[in-house]
Enzyme design. Structure first.
Site, PDB file in Angstrom:
ATOM      1  N   GLU A  57       0.812  -1.204   0.000  1.00 26.95           N
ATOM      2  CA  GLU A  57       0.000   0.000   0.000  1.00 26.95           C
ATOM      3  C   GLU A  57       0.859   1.273   0.000  1.00 26.95           C
ATOM      4  OE1 GLU A  57      -1.007  -2.063   3.953  1.00 26.95           O
ATOM      5  OE2 GLU A  57       0.183  -2.539   2.190  1.00 26.95           O
ATOM      6  N   CYS A  80      -1.776  -2.857   7.931  1.00 24.47           N
ATOM      7  CA  CYS A  80      -1.298  -3.053   9.301  1.00 24.47           C
ATOM      8  C   CYS A  80      -1.437  -1.761  10.099  1.00 24.47           C
ATOM      9  CB  CYS A  80       0.151  -3.522   9.298  1.00 24.47           C
ATOM     10  SG  CYS A  80       1.324  -2.349   8.566  1.00 24.47           S
ATOM     11  N   CYS A  89       0.980   0.939   8.163  1.00 23.84           N
ATOM     12  CA  CYS A  89       0.488   1.355   6.848  1.00 23.84           C
ATOM     13  C   CYS A  89      -0.813   2.141   6.961  1.00 23.84           C
ATOM     14  CB  CYS A  89       0.282   0.133   5.964  1.00 23.84           C
ATOM     15  SG  CYS A  89       1.834  -0.662   5.500  1.00 23.84           S
ATOM     16  N   GLU A 329       5.891 -34.822  -0.666  1.00 24.13           N
ATOM     17  CA  GLU A 329       5.763 -35.589  -1.902  1.00 24.13           C
ATOM     18  C   GLU A 329       6.043 -37.077  -1.712  1.00 24.13           C
ATOM     19  OE1 GLU A 329       7.376 -34.054  -5.467  1.00 24.13           O
ATOM     20  OE2 GLU A 329       6.646 -32.017  -5.147  1.00 24.13           O
ATOM     21  N   VAL A 334       5.965 -42.197   4.099  1.00 19.11           N
ATOM     22  CA  VAL A 334       5.832 -40.817   4.568  1.00 19.11           C
ATOM     23  C   VAL A 334       4.375 -40.364   4.478  1.00 19.11           C
ATOM     24  CG1 VAL A 334       6.446 -38.426   4.059  1.00 19.11           C
ATOM     25  CG2 VAL A 334       8.204 -40.195   4.063  1.00 19.11           C
TER      26      VAL A 334
END
Length: 403
Positions: A57, A80, A89, A329, A334
C-alpha cells in the site's frame, strides 16, 4: 458500471499483484494494492516483497503521489496498524488523504485483526471489507497457518493411477546401487501439464519433503523448476531415520545449504561426510509410526518410540526456521506417517487415466491404514482441476484459518 463490479475489477488487479510476490515475500504475506481515482484510472500500484521493506500500500501511495488524496485504495489484506519492520500502513493511508479503502480480508493474525480497519474508520475513511474474500484467503493460507500457530501449512501431494498406485513394482525393488536408473525415474505417471503444475506448487512452498526411500528409488533433484524468482531457496527436506542418504545422490551433489535431513541414528563418519557437502543433519530421539493404523485423526499421542522421525516435532522445527508452507511428496511410508500424525492441512492428488493393478505396485500409503471409516481423515472444500487427460483433487483436512 455498478460499484460492486467496479470493486471486483480492481480487487482482481490487487490480487494479481499480490500473486507476483509468491516466492518473494515469505514469511510475510502476499499483498498487492492499487490506488484508483473516481474515473477508474489507476494512479499507483504496489507489490510487497520481503527484500523491499515497504509494504504494497505504501508503494501504491508513492506511485500515486498527491493524486492519492480523495481517492480509493484497493488491497487484498487489511493494512497493518502496528510497527514491525516498517511503520503502520494505516497511518500512511490516512496521511495520504485516501477517502475509501476496499479490502478483501482481515489480517489473520488474531493479535492485530481488525485494528487496521478500526484506525481507518476512526480517521473518517470509508472501509469496505470482504470483496473477493475467498480468493484472498486461499492466496495467504500458508501465512495464516504460520502466523497463528508458528507451524507451516502442510500440503500432501501425490501423483497416482486411478487405482491409487504411485509407482510400479520395479520402483519398489530399486536399491541404492541403481540410483537414477529405475524405470520409475524414466516414466512419469501424469502428463506434462500436471507435472508443470507441480512446479507451481513447489514455487509457492518454502520446503519440499520426501522419505529417503524416494531418494534411493528415483534419485530426484526436488527443485523448483517453475523458472520464477525466489527470495530464498526451496528447502529440500528428507526423512531418513538411519541416515541412509547416498552421498552420490543428485540431491547431495547439488546441495547449496538447502538440504535438511531429519534422522534418529547417525553414524558419525556419514554425518560428517554429508555435512561437508552442505547438508544439514538434525538428529533426535524421534518417532514415526510404521503405519497409520489405530491413530485417530487429527490429534492423539504417538505410540512408543520406534526410532523413526516424529512428524509433529519435525514440522515444529520447520516453523522455527520460518518455513510457512511445506509440500510433502511421499512416498508411501511418509504419506502414511503424515496422515497418522495428523499434520496434513490439505491435499493435492493428481490422477492419471491409468490402472496398474496387482499387489506388487506401490500404493499411495503403506501399512494397514486407519482402523475404521470413523477414524479416517475427512477431506472438505474439494476442488477439481483438469490437466490434459489428467485431473487433480484439491481439498482440506484442516482449515488454515481455524482456531
Amino acid at each position: 458500471m455498478a460499484r460492486l463490479d467496479y470493486d471486483e475489477l480492481f480487487m482482481t488487479q490487487a490480487l494479481e499483484l499480490a500473486a507476483q510476490s509468491i516466492g518473494l515475500a515469505s514469511p510475510n504475506p502476499y499483498v498487492g494494492a492499487v490506488v484508483v481515482d473516481e474515473r477508474g484510472r489507476i494512479l499507483g500500484r504496489g507489490t510487497h516483497t520481503y527484500a523491499d521493506r515497504k509494504h504494497a500500500e505504501v508503494l501504491a501511495l508513492e506511485g500515486a503521489g498527491e493524486k492519492a488524496c480523495g481517492n480509493t485504495l484497493y488491497i487484498n489484506l487489511e493494512p497493518c496498524s502496528h510497527t514491525g519492520r516498517t511503520g503502520p500502513c494505516a497511518d500512511a493511508i490516512i496521511a495520504a488523504g485516501i477517502s475509501r479503502v476496499v479490502a478483501a480480508m482481515r489480517d489473520p493474525n488474531p493479535l492485530v485483526s481488525g485494528k487496521g480497519f478500526e484506525k481507518l474508520r476512526a480517521a473518517g475513511i470509508e472501509v469496505t471489507e470482504g470483496v473477493m474474500e475467498e480468493r484472498a484467503r486461499k492466496l495467504n493460507e500458508a501465512f495464516a497457518k504460520f502466523i497463528r500457530t508458528r507451524l507451516p501449512l502442510i500440503t500432501l501431494k501425490s501423483a497416482m493411477t486411478l487405482d491409487g498406485k504411485i509407482a510400479g513394482p520395479a520402483s519398489a525393488a530399486t536399491t541404492s546401487a541403481t540410483l537414477g536408473s529405475s524405470a520409475a525415474s524414466a516414466t512419469y505417471i501424469t502428463g506434462e501439464a500436471a507435472r508443470a503444475h507441480v512446479q507451481q506448487l513447489r514455487h509457492a512452498s518454502d520446503a519440499i519433503m520426501v522419505g529417503v526411500g524416494t531418494i534411493i528409488a528415483d534419485d530426484p533433484m526436488l527443485t523448483d523448476r517453475s523458472g520464477k524468482p525466489r527470495r530464498r531457496p526451496l528447502q529440500r527436506v528428507i526423512f531418513d531415520s538411519r541416515l541412509r542418504l547416498p552421498i552420490d545422490s543428485r540431491i547431495v551433489k547439488s546441495c547449496d545449504n538447502d538440504v535438511i535431513v531429519f534422522c534418529s541414528f547417525a553414524e558419525e563418519t556419514k554425518r560428517r561426510e554429508l555435512e561437508s557437502h552442505g547438508v544439514r543433519v538434525e538428529q533426535g530421539s524421534l518417532n514415526m509410526p510404521e503405519t497409520a493404523g489405530n491413530v485417530p485423526y487429527p490429534h492423539k499421542e504417538q505410540p512408543a518410540h520406534d526410532g523413526r522421525p516424529d512428524m509433529r516435532q519435525i514440522f515444529r522445527r520447520l516453523g522455527e526456521l520460518e518455513l510457512t508452507g511445506a509440500l510433502v511428496e511421499g512416498g508411501a511410508m511418509v504419506n502414511s506417517a503424515c496422515l497418522a500424525a495428523g499434520v496434513v492441512d490439505k491435499i493435492f492428488f493428481y490422477y492419471a487415466p491409468k490402472i496398474l493393478g496387482g499387489s506388487a505396485a506401490v500404493p499411495f500409503a503403506s501399512g494397514t491404514g486407519f482402523a475404521s471409516i470413523g477414524e479416517a481423515p475427512v477431506v472438505s472444500r474439494i476442488s477439481l482441476h483438469q490437466f490434459g487427460e489428467d485431473f487433480a483433487i484439491e481439498g482440506y483436512l484442516r482449515d488454515p484459518y481455524a482456531e
